[in-house]
Write an enzyme that holds these catalytic residues in place. Structure first.
Site, mmCIF file in Angstrom:
data_model
loop_
_atom_site.group_PDB
_atom_site.id
_atom_site.type_symbol
_atom_site.label_atom_id
_atom_site.label_comp_id
_atom_site.label_asym_id
_atom_site.label_seq_id
_atom_site.Cartn_x
_atom_site.Cartn_y
_atom_site.Cartn_z
ATOM 1 C CD GLU A 9 -3.317 -0.837 1.748
ATOM 2 O OE1 GLU A 9 -3.743 0.330 1.692
ATOM 3 O OE2 GLU A 9 -3.954 -1.763 2.266
ATOM 4 C CG HIS A 23 -3.230 -3.733 7.837
ATOM 5 N ND1 HIS A 23 -3.512 -5.001 7.420
ATOM 6 C CD2 HIS A 23 -4.200 -2.945 7.309
ATOM 7 C CE1 HIS A 23 -4.595 -4.987 6.663
ATOM 8 N NE2 HIS A 23 -5.032 -3.752 6.575
#
Lengths: 389, 389
Positions: A32, A255
């Protein structure tokens, strides 16, 4: 890390850079990192500590995958998943990312490492997961890609956001079909979030409602590994970050990071590459996955049919209008006022529907083909599994 | 073989089936079998002689690739090229085919064969070949895919329509970077069209004007091979068909078939895998290919820019119209007749241009990313080549 959209994006990329500098890892796999500028900034910052790096480009936005390494990267390869959501699901956006597998090859003390980094399609609704067949196709392609490309490797390492819970069929398929082992279950020492969760409610960037059924959070980011040929890998320690970064008011990311210390040892005798799951069990997992892919296939076939029908209807409407316009031009309806505005609006609508429906029909045709292809590959795998003595 | 479009398609598929039955090959690699029904018919017909077969599904139409084999197919893998022409070049149609590499693995007398079948983007105009960068990206991806997936194979075989002349940079890159050898130049005995040509003027389905500069025809279909580990491959005989099929008034296809008899022998001592071209020469080939990819990159960047500008202009026009419409609604231009038809036509035009330009902009953004990615991989390859002792 989406530029201009993600909360406190700049600050967090900087925090991640600081942490990577301070921890001085051997290898860092990131997902990401959507902006190449963020990658370049990290690369400039980390150059001293991690002299080798690679960004995997793909899709409209990029694959988001990049690697920083203390060891020279000898070779790279990119594999783009054949299915990755729907272009019209703009709010989910996965399609635009060109989700991929990145492979880099490095050598440490003469040991060849095949390192895979990936990020599978997100799960937006666990109860009614429309993307399950796509994610299963991805898990299968990931397993197949690893099997076919790692035959000369001594050690195989996979790290990434797999968007699957540990007991999900996709992760059982991936582990069973490749023989990869889960660093969390194998670790001799663990430190971090309970159950190794990597998406936890105690992180200000996670969506709390999605985690309601899971008060501890969920574990969807993994480090998996295996040794082929005459090597052995042991996970000595596994750690995760735990929400807020030390001394800060925000976490590094939505995360939690997963950090593993692996111990690699040359073994006396070579052990042949073997599958991770006992084979009768593996056949069950492949059958289960194939059933889910079949469900996706039938849904895709229905959508291919309905978009095709929509395109045909729009075309018929246009033809009807053309006939009406011809009627007016040839003076059949002379005297009556011609409703120009409603006529052109209707034609406009028909053309837009025709274009969209045709595009969608083509898209779902591709989807059907890829799901059929995966189903057939799985059938072949089952045959091979059953024929083994 | 395009159903309903190709000339005498049904008859020719039948002819091909008859010939394959009669010749009783070990392995058959076909390209441009666009219809799955043709594949199924061939499969039914050839089942006795070639009990194993595989069709590679991809893209809207399919990859066109399939394999028939006398030996069990143990595993398959599909790799779709990241670039393959432009969706708006409808007359060329390559984009819709989902051009791919198909890999099958078979084992004959304990020898592991990695068999690759592929079909690269066509060349429509040799003087001004707009697709050269895409074909070079494909040649590079083909070479990389073969290198990464063939490390455990004893023998590597590649067959297909590469759409490149033997001296073209793409074929030199492919051969140099993989070490594959050309069955035509290695064959001890050759029988067929002069110079091994596979697209010849003496074939009623070829376009004669395209072959004007090449009176003998061109050689663009290849069988390439190499042995890794402790094996040796020799091409004992190479044959091509020569236009019209025996006893018929038509040829099997617009391309001539290439048939090779290979002799594979176990060697006393293992020889390490090596590259096909001397390394300083190989560096030149990679540099030449990288330059061409760079040319394509700059063209793609220009197109990305111009389609982006077009989309912005269309958006501005729409905004202008919205302001005008608001003006009318609020009565600023009261009394004047509102030109409904021209107004809605203009809005329609602006919306269509906006949609198309946005789509193209996204497409060229992907193209730029993939060309950049390939250029960087080639740069890394050059560095590795130069660093070798």
């Amino acid at each position: 890390a989406i530029r201009y959209l993600s909360k406190r994006h700049q600050e967090r990329v900087q925090l991640i850079g600081d942490m990577l500098l301070q921890e001085d890892f051997d290898l860092v796999l990131l997902q990401e990192v959507w902006s190449e500028r963020d990658y370049s900034n990290l690369k400039a910052k980390l150059g001293g500590c991690y002299p080798f790096s690679h960004y995997f480009r793909s899709g409209v936005i990029g694959s988001g995958l990049c690697v920083f390494s203390r060891f020279a990267i000898l070779d790279t390869l990119l594999y783009q998943y054949s299915l990755n959501g729907y272009p019209y699901m703009l709010q989910h956006g996965d399609w635009f990312c060109g989700k991929s597998i990145g492979l880099i090859i490095i050598k440490i003390s003469g040991i060849v490492f095949n390192i895979y980094v990936t990020h599978l399609h997100a799960e937006y609704c666990r109860e009614k997961d429309a993307y399950l067949p796509h994610r299963l196709v991805q898990a299968w392609e990931l397993a197949q890609f690893i099997r076919h490309t790692s035959k000369a490797a001594d050690v195989v390492l996979l790290g990434g956001d797999l968007n699957m819970h540990p007991e999900d069929v996709g992760i059982r398929l991936l582990r069973g079909w490749t023989g990869l082992r889960d660093a969390f279950t194998e670790a001799m020492h663990f430190e971090g979030c309970e159950d190794g969760c990597t998406l936890i409610p105690n992180n200000c960037f996670t969506v709390k409602t999605e985690l309601l059924p899971f008060p501890l959070g969920i574990r969807i980011d993994y480090i998996l590994y295996k040794a082929v040929s005459s090597f052995m890998v042991k996970c000595e320690e596994l750690k995760t970050t735990t929400g807020t970064a030390p001394g800060m008011d925000i976490p590094f990311s939505d995360h939690e990071a997963v950090m593993a210390t692996l111990h690699i040892r040359r073994q006396g005798q070579a052990v042949g590459a073997n599958l991770g799951t006992a084979e009768p069990m593996l056949a069950d997992v492949v059958t289960e996955a194939r059933t889910e892919v079949g469900v996706g296939l039938r849904a895709a076939q229905r959508q291919r049919y309905s978009t095709g029908r929509m395109a045909v209807l729009a075309l018929l409407l246009l033809l009807l209008q053309a006939v009406a316009a011809l009627g007016v031009l040839t003076g059949l309806a002379a005297g009556k006022p011609f409703p120009t505005l409603s006529f052109s609006l209707l034609a406009f609508l028909a053309i837009v529907v025709l274009l969209l429906a045709t595009g969608l029909h083509l898209f779902h045709t591709i989807e059907v083909k890829m799901l059929q292809g995966t189903e057939e590959q799985m059938r072949m795998a089952l045959r091979v599994l059953q024929e083994r003595p």
